[in-house]
Design a protein around this motif. Sequence first.
Motif: not given
Length: 206
Positions: A162-163, A166
């Motif tokens: 997810t990072e 992002r």
Amino acid sequence: MFTGIVQAKCEVMAIHTKTGMYTFEIAIDESLREGLQIGASVATNGVCLTVTQEVNGHVFFDVMEETLSLTNLVHLQVGDWVNIERSLTFGCEIGGHILSGHVHTQAILSEVSKTDSHYNLELTLDPQWMNYILYKGFVGVNGCSLTVGAVTENSFMLHLITETLRLTNLEQYQQGDTLNIEIDSQTQAIVDTVERVLAQRFGHNV
């Protein structure tokens, strides 16, 4: 030199076309513009570009035809987002792997698989470059230092957290799009050396 740790994704505000050259105008966060000088190198989608001007928070980069022909920068449009990394400075932590910002080739995004628990990309690559794509090895994809997943004869997997999604623009790419690829220089040197030694020892058919 760069680390492949993307610092921000920034918006393309304008593209100025001239004969044999594009000038990209990119809005870069103030924190990333601190100390930025004309002539500085900035990785943009993994391509080492030179700052030519800064006006009101917009940074300008001239890109020649040769670079456009070898990278996915040629497909950029106003409103697109690009991965940005400032060049490595002495004393900085290296969290990825060393990248030069010189793109070797482009890969085609052949499949996107996303669920609540994973976001996977399958990239198809010309066989000559697949020699340097090793399971659990490193590869630069649009300037991101990523770990290689499963490898086939002409493709490899990326498993994105997810990072990463992002901070980078990888989530905006769809099946059939192209991504810039920079292979790991150490892997290339080792593979080429081994192949050369084997060819010398056992003949060129190895």
